[in-house]
Write a protein that holds these residues in place. Structure first.
Motif, PDB file in Angstrom:
ATOM      1  N   TYR A   1       0.876  -1.154  -0.087  1.00  0.00           N
ATOM      2  CA  TYR A   1       0.098  -0.320   0.052  1.00  0.00           C
ATOM      3  C   TYR A   1       0.757   1.504   0.018  1.00  0.00           C
ATOM      4  N   ASP A   2       0.640   2.179   0.776  1.00  0.00           N
ATOM      5  CA  ASP A   2       1.179   3.473   0.877  1.00  0.00           C
ATOM      6  C   ASP A   2       2.302   3.690   1.847  1.00  0.00           C
ATOM      7  N   THR A   3       3.136   2.335   2.246  1.00  0.00           N
ATOM      8  CA  THR A   3       4.247   2.576   3.181  1.00  0.00           C
ATOM      9  C   THR A   3       5.356   3.105   2.239  1.00  0.00           C
ATOM     10  N   PRO A   4       5.924   4.095   2.498  1.00  0.00           N
ATOM     11  CA  PRO A   4       7.119   4.855   1.751  1.00  0.00           C
ATOM     12  C   PRO A   4       8.033   3.671   1.668  1.00  0.00           C
ATOM     13  N   ILE A   5       8.804   3.859   0.496  1.00  0.00           N
ATOM     14  CA  ILE A   5      10.139   2.804   0.167  1.00  0.00           C
ATOM     15  C   ILE A   5      11.386   3.905   0.878  1.00  0.00           C
ATOM     16  N   SER A   6      12.010   3.397   1.873  1.00  0.00           N
ATOM     17  CA  SER A   6      12.851   4.453   2.314  1.00  0.00           C
ATOM     18  C   SER A   6      14.105   4.535   1.620  1.00  0.00           C
ATOM     19  N   GLN A   7      14.409   3.666   0.756  1.00  0.00           N
ATOM     20  CA  GLN A   7      15.678   3.628   0.087  1.00  0.00           C
ATOM     21  C   GLN A   7      15.526   4.404  -1.255  1.00  0.00           C
ATOM     22  N   PHE A   8      14.276   5.016  -1.671  1.00  0.00           N
ATOM     23  CA  PHE A   8      13.878   5.662  -2.759  1.00  0.00           C
ATOM     24  C   PHE A   8      13.475   7.130  -1.950  1.00  0.00           C
ATOM     25  N   GLY A   9      13.888   7.500  -0.924  1.00  0.00           N
ATOM     26  CA  GLY A   9      13.756   8.926  -0.460  1.00  0.00           C
ATOM     27  C   GLY A   9      12.400   9.195  -0.010  1.00  0.00           C
ATOM     28  N   GLY A  10      11.389   8.058   0.028  1.00  0.00           N
ATOM     29  CA  GLY A  10      10.105   8.375   0.311  1.00  0.00           C
ATOM     30  C   GLY A  10       9.242   8.981  -0.960  1.00  0.00           C
ATOM     31  N   VAL A  11       9.858   9.264  -2.242  1.00  0.00           N
ATOM     32  CA  VAL A  11       9.240   9.851  -3.456  1.00  0.00           C
ATOM     33  C   VAL A  11       8.279   8.738  -3.710  1.00  0.00           C
ATOM     34  N   MET A  12       8.356   7.465  -3.552  1.00  0.00           N
ATOM     35  CA  MET A  12       7.196   6.453  -3.798  1.00  0.00           C
ATOM     36  C   MET A  12       6.947   5.379  -2.704  1.00  0.00           C
ATOM     37  N   PHE A  13       5.839   5.205  -2.920  1.00  0.00           N
ATOM     38  CA  PHE A  13       5.270   3.938  -2.164  1.00  0.00           C
ATOM     39  C   PHE A  13       5.535   2.610  -2.397  1.00  0.00           C
ATOM     40  N   TRP A  14       5.077   1.404  -1.753  1.00  0.00           N
ATOM     41  CA  TRP A  14       5.322   0.161  -2.226  1.00  0.00           C
ATOM     42  C   TRP A  14       4.115  -0.071  -3.326  1.00  0.00           C
ATOM     43  N   ASP A  15       3.175   0.483  -3.374  1.00  0.00           N
ATOM     44  CA  ASP A  15       2.089   0.322  -4.346  1.00  0.00           C
ATOM     45  C   ASP A  15       2.362   1.085  -5.382  1.00  0.00           C
ATOM     46  N   ASP A  16       3.294   2.086  -5.518  1.00  0.00           N
ATOM     47  CA  ASP A  16       3.709   2.840  -6.627  1.00  0.00           C
ATOM     48  C   ASP A  16       4.893   1.725  -7.542  1.00  0.00           C
ATOM     49  N   LEU A  17       5.342   0.811  -7.136  1.00  0.00           N
ATOM     50  CA  LEU A  17       6.071  -0.084  -7.959  1.00  0.00           C
ATOM     51  C   LEU A  17       5.515  -0.474  -9.094  1.00  0.00           C
ATOM     52  N   GLY A  18       6.142  -0.047 -10.358  1.00  0.00           N
ATOM     53  CA  GLY A  18       5.734  -0.403 -11.417  1.00  0.00           C
ATOM     54  C   GLY A  18       4.627   0.533 -11.924  1.00  0.00           C
ATOM     55  N   LEU A  19       4.285   1.703 -11.179  1.00  0.00           N
ATOM     56  CA  LEU A  19       3.385   2.698 -11.366  1.00  0.00           C
ATOM     57  C   LEU A  19       2.056   2.194 -10.480  1.00  0.00           C
ATOM     58  N   TYR A  20       1.731   0.569 -10.428  1.00  0.00           N
ATOM     59  CA  TYR A  20       0.708   0.147  -9.665  1.00  0.00           C
ATOM     60  C   TYR A  20       1.087  -1.321  -9.239  1.00  0.00           C
ATOM     61  N   HIS A  21       1.203  -1.573  -7.924  1.00  0.00           N
ATOM     62  CA  HIS A  21       1.318  -2.881  -7.507  1.00  0.00           C
ATOM     63  C   HIS A  21       0.566  -3.261  -6.492  1.00  0.00           C
ATOM     64  N   GLY A  22      -0.070  -4.353  -6.561  1.00  0.00           N
ATOM     65  CA  GLY A  22      -0.594  -5.036  -5.300  1.00  0.00           C
ATOM     66  C   GLY A  22      -2.126  -4.971  -5.396  1.00  0.00           C
ATOM     67  N   ARG A  23      -2.621  -5.265  -4.210  1.00  0.00           N
ATOM     68  CA  ARG A  23      -4.174  -5.441  -4.133  1.00  0.00           C
ATOM     69  C   ARG A  23      -4.940  -4.075  -4.376  1.00  0.00           C
ATOM     70  N   MET A  24      -5.993  -4.330  -5.171  1.00  0.00           N
ATOM     71  CA  MET A  24      -7.071  -3.284  -5.497  1.00  0.00           C
ATOM     72  C   MET A  24      -8.152  -2.997  -4.607  1.00  0.00           C
ATOM     73  N   ASP A  25      -8.056  -3.310  -3.469  1.00  0.00           N
ATOM     74  CA  ASP A  25      -9.212  -3.158  -2.525  1.00  0.00           C
ATOM     75  C   ASP A  25      -9.627  -1.839  -1.988  1.00  0.00           C
ATOM     76  N   ARG A  26      -8.489  -0.903  -1.955  1.00  0.00           N
ATOM     77  CA  ARG A  26      -8.714   0.418  -1.366  1.00  0.00           C
ATOM     78  C   ARG A  26      -9.156   1.483  -2.214  1.00  0.00           C
ATOM     79  N   PHE A  27      -9.262   1.195  -3.695  1.00  0.00           N
ATOM     80  CA  PHE A  27      -9.803   2.047  -4.617  1.00  0.00           C
ATOM     81  C   PHE A  27     -10.909   1.458  -5.346  1.00  0.00           C
ATOM     82  N   ASP A  28     -11.840   2.253  -6.153  1.00  0.00           N
ATOM     83  CA  ASP A  28     -12.595   1.952  -7.141  1.00  0.00           C
ATOM     84  C   ASP A  28     -12.135   2.253  -8.411  1.00  0.00           C
ATOM     85  N   PHE A  29     -11.910   1.231  -9.272  1.00  0.00           N
ATOM     86  CA  PHE A  29     -11.173   1.372 -10.756  1.00  0.00           C
ATOM     87  C   PHE A  29     -12.277   1.529 -11.703  1.00  0.00           C
ATOM     88  N   LYS A  30     -12.359   2.564 -12.179  1.00  0.00           N
ATOM     89  CA  LYS A  30     -13.477   2.902 -13.388  1.00  0.00           C
ATOM     90  C   LYS A  30     -12.655   3.284 -14.623  1.00  0.00           C
TER      91      LYS A  30
END
Length: 461
Positions: A278-307
């Motif tokens: 989810y939105d846990t920051p990736i420390s080695q990337f200086g907090g610019v990206m979260f874990w679900d920013d990997l590949g621009l989106y990664h992981g479970r889709m349960d927190r958003f409505d996708f339209k």
């Protein structure tokens, strides 16, 4: 965006978009469009009305003369082409209907930023077995799980939903897009802060295994029900050498959660890291990206409505072979990547809007994802803060293999944080220390890497 900007496709695709509530596969009658009006993988076969996007002809299968498959290098087959035109902050209004809000924000913010638009090439190539599986998946694949978008059943070895009916199916097409069964590469990244200072981030040896495209496995027999297994071990700087991470991403989050293991050489033990999502920051990337920013989106889709907002002709990064060969000094500017390193083309993309569900927590209130129709890769992503302001802008610099095996490589990307003013980019600089940049495989090569016990061995330096 205004609805008139979107080119909704006639026939089967209109039927698909108006069936957004359906969870089952398409009918046999709908599936007849695959291989006729649509390609077997679900893209529009024909050229665009203005001819900017050519008709699909099977993709790029001829390597340039300087290609050596043993080198790990991917020479640019279009190195002699010149831009058709260049977009800047001064003339971007002329092209605004084909530019994402993120691209427009960068053009407005940075006078030195520009977009060089080249001739469009539909380079993605699929082996016949992937096309055959995709056509089968069209009438058997379905969404499953506790909440919509949790998982997929009835699909294997091909695009699961070549005629997608909603945003979740488009997103699973992206997650399960065709990449080689395994690859290994040197994963390097740099962070540039708001003052223009560049820092080299930890370098890793990366191995990615995609059981979903492993023909040696039976459907549903992947380890931990994973469609992707990713292993990295740090090789620099010396203080972190041997640190290793192993991530299992399941095809059904309702039955198997994403599992991440971390090996720390100082502790000599492997432990689970449940917060790496989810939105846990990736420390080695200086907090610019979260874990679900990997590949621009990664992981479970349960927190958003996708339209699905629509399908649109847009100017996006594409065939990014040149990026691979540039050194960090050539690539990373004080405010943004060197625009001369990035090739832009006009392609049809699916536009998917992800809106945070009522009662759910995430640092983003909304994300807009742009998915290429040929590769099913996310090529751009815009993310918005809780107040609805554009916050982060991400780009994927894909390239397609021309060695006969087909597929796309989706691990070169960068993200701009418009609020902090910093940005980072991955996999620049080409080969280093005599090691190849990337080696793709059509079979599973190194089984020991992809188990918690095995990662302990590889992490000991």
């Amino acid at each position: 965006m205004m609805k008139k900007e979107f080119g909704f496709v006639a026939g089967v695709m209109v039927i698909a978009l108006h069936s957004a509530t359906a969870l089952a596969a398409v009918s046999e009658e709908e599936a007849k469009a695959l291989g006729t009006s649509l390609t077997e993988f679900g893209a529009e076969k024909q050229a665009s009305a203005d001819g900017t996007i050519p008709a699909y002809n099977g993709g790029l299968t001829t390597a340039p003369a300087d290609f050596d498959p043993k080198s790990g290098l991917i020479p640019d087959p279009f190195k002699d082409e010149k831009p058709l035109y260049t977009i800047t902050g001064k003339n971007m209004a002329q092209y605004a209907d084909r530019l994402s809000p993120g691209v427009q924000a960068l053009l407005k913010r940075f006078p030195t930023y520009h977009v060089d638009v080249f001739p469009t090439h539909r380079t993605m190539h699929y082996p016949q077995w992937v096309l055959d599986n995709t056509v089968k998946n069209a009438t058997t694949a379905k969404l499953v799980g506790k909440v919509k978008g949790d998982g997929v059943e009835g699909a294997f070895g091909g695009i699961p939903f070549p005629i997608p009916k909603d945003g979740y199916e488009v997103m699973f097409n992206s997650a399960l897009n065709f990449q080689r069964t395994q690859y290994e590469n040197q994963a390097k990244a740099w962070l540039v802060d708001s003052a223009g200072n560049r820092s080299e981030l930890p370098e890793n040896d990366a191995n990615d295994y995609r059981p979903y495209y492993d023909r040696a496995l039976a459907q549903g027999k992947a380890p931990h029900n994973a469609y992707d297994v990713y292993h990295v071990v740090q090789v620099s700087p010396p203080t972190g050498v041997g640190t290793a991470v192993l991530v299992y991403t399941p095809i059904n989050n309702a039955t198997d959660e994403q599992v991440t293991w971390l090996y720390m050489p100082g502790q000599r033990r492997t432990r689970m890291a449940p917060d790496y999502k989810y939105d846990t920051p990736i420390s080695q990337f200086g907090g610019v990206m979260f874990w679900d920013d990997l590949g621009l989106y990664h992981g479970r889709m349960d927190r958003f409505d996708f339209k699905v907002i629509g399908k649109k002709e847009m100017i996006v990064p594409y065939s990014s072979y040149k990026y691979l060969s540039m050194s960090p000094d050539q690539l990373f500017g004080k405010q943004h990547l060197n625009p001369d390193a990035i090739r832009w083309e006009t392609h049809r993309v699916w536009v998917v809007e992800a809106t945070l569900k009522q009662g759910e927590r995430h640092a983003y209130s909304k994300r807009t994802l742009y998915i290429d129709e040929d590769t099913w890769a996310i090529v751009e992503a815009d993310a918005y803060d809780p107040e609805g302001k554009l916050w982060k802008v991400g780009f994927m610099y894909t390239f397609n293999y021309y060695d006969g095996g087909g597929g796309t490589f989706n691990a070169i990307y960068n993200i701009y944080d418009l609020q902090k003013g910093d940005y980072f980019g991955t996999n620049a600089g080409g080969p280093a220390n005599g090691r190849p940049f990337i080696r793709p495989f059509d079979t599973h090569q190194k089984e020991s890497l992809f188990t918690p016990a095995g990662m302990s061995g590889t992490g000991m330096h």
